[in-house]
Design a protein around this motif. Structure first.
Motif, PDB file in Angstrom:
ATOM      1  N   ARG A   1       0.847  -1.204   0.000  1.00 57.36           N
ATOM      2  CA  ARG A   1       0.000   0.000   0.000  1.00 57.36           C
ATOM      3  C   ARG A   1       0.880   1.252   0.000  1.00 57.36           C
ATOM      4  O   ARG A   1       1.994   1.225   0.514  1.00 57.36           O
TER       5      ARG A   1
ATOM      6  N   ASN B   1      -7.985  -5.463   1.366  1.00 55.63           N
ATOM      7  CA  ASN B   1      -8.412  -4.308   0.565  1.00 55.63           C
ATOM      8  C   ASN B   1      -7.571  -4.148  -0.695  1.00 55.63           C
ATOM      9  O   ASN B   1      -7.230  -3.029  -1.086  1.00 55.63           O
TER      10      ASN B   1
ATOM     11  N   ASP C   1      -8.568   9.098   7.299  1.00 53.82           N
ATOM     12  CA  ASP C   1      -8.892   8.057   6.308  1.00 53.82           C
ATOM     13  C   ASP C   1     -10.062   8.528   5.447  1.00 53.82           C
ATOM     14  O   ASP C   1     -10.992   9.171   5.953  1.00 53.82           O
TER      15      ASP C   1
ATOM     16  N   HIS D   1     -12.289   4.042   2.425  1.00 55.25           N
ATOM     17  CA  HIS D   1     -11.447   3.242   3.324  1.00 55.25           C
ATOM     18  C   HIS D   1     -12.196   2.945   4.623  1.00 55.25           C
ATOM     19  O   HIS D   1     -12.252   1.807   5.083  1.00 55.25           O
TER      20      HIS D   1
ATOM     21  N   ARG E   1     -13.362  -0.788   5.874  1.00 59.46           N
ATOM     22  CA  ARG E   1     -12.837  -1.290   7.153  1.00 59.46           C
ATOM     23  C   ARG E   1     -13.981  -1.632   8.119  1.00 59.46           C
ATOM     24  O   ARG E   1     -13.969  -2.675   8.773  1.00 59.46           O
TER      25      ARG E   1
END
Ligand code: ATP
Length: 180
Positions: free
Chosen positions: A36, A71, A129, A133, A137
């Motif tokens: 990431r 993700n 975030d 995202h 999550r």
């Protein structure tokens, strides 16, 4: 000894793991690899940021104790990071903790849970975030917490950070006293 700090994204496991490592002179905080991108303001020390190509070739070479896709990004703990401290602290997600358990490594697995899912969302947003995202999550957080409760040796609620850190430090001191 290996201490695993695991939990859903945004629960505070990174914060707790760093503080714990800083408070124990012989501890080593294992540095994970990830594909990431680095978040704004995140330091170089947070992860070894690598390309997907490098990560996949490391998988082929058997370099990781555990790795997981999350993700759409890959995360993994290199074997070379183990046994480098007493304790070696691994900050990993719930899938990673499951791999550690399956490998039957001598490890104390500490599952960190949020005081509520509302508070988990608040912390991720406060960290900056983005919506996508946070939503992805949160969508898996309840399942992760449930899986973790079945897996972890200890569950710590990260309500007040200082209190949670004290509790984790107490668990680590207790685990260190246990005969091999
Ligand atoms: N007890 C607490 N009370 C309030 N805020 C907290 C607490 N613990 C951590 N935080 C804050 O919540 C945010 C998420 O913490 P952190 O980045 O450590 O989570 P994480 O579980 O490592 O997340 P990720 O897996 O996504 O990296 C951070 O901004 C952190 O400062």
């Amino acid at each position: 000894m290996i201490v695993v700090i695991c939990g859903p994204g945004g629960v505070g496991k990174g914060t707790i793991a760093r503080r714990l490592a800083g408070s124990l002179p012989s501890a080593h905080l294992a540095r994970s690899w990830t594909t990431r991108p680095r978040r704004p303001g995140e330091g170089d020390e947070a992860y070894e940021f690598v390309s997907r190509e490098d990560f996949e070739s490391a998988i082929d070479q058997g370099m990781f104790v555990e790795w997981a896709s999350f993700n759409g990004r890959l995360y993994g703990t290199p074997r070379s990071e183990l046994e480098r401290g007493d304790p070696t602290i691994l900050e990993i997600d719930v899938q990673g903790a499951r791999s550690v358990r399956m490998l039957e490594l001598e490890a104390a697995i500490i599952g960190v849970v949020p005081p509520s899912f509302h508070e988990l969302e608040r912390r991720m947003r406060a960290r900056g975030d983005d919506d996508a995202h946070v939503e992805s999550r949160l969508a898996i957080a309840a399942n992760e917490v449930e899986a973790m409760i079945g897996l972890a040796d200890h569950i710590v609620v990260n309500d007040r950070l200082e209190r949670a850190i004290d509790e984790v430090a107490g668990i680590v001191r207790g685990a260190a006293l246990r005969p091999e």
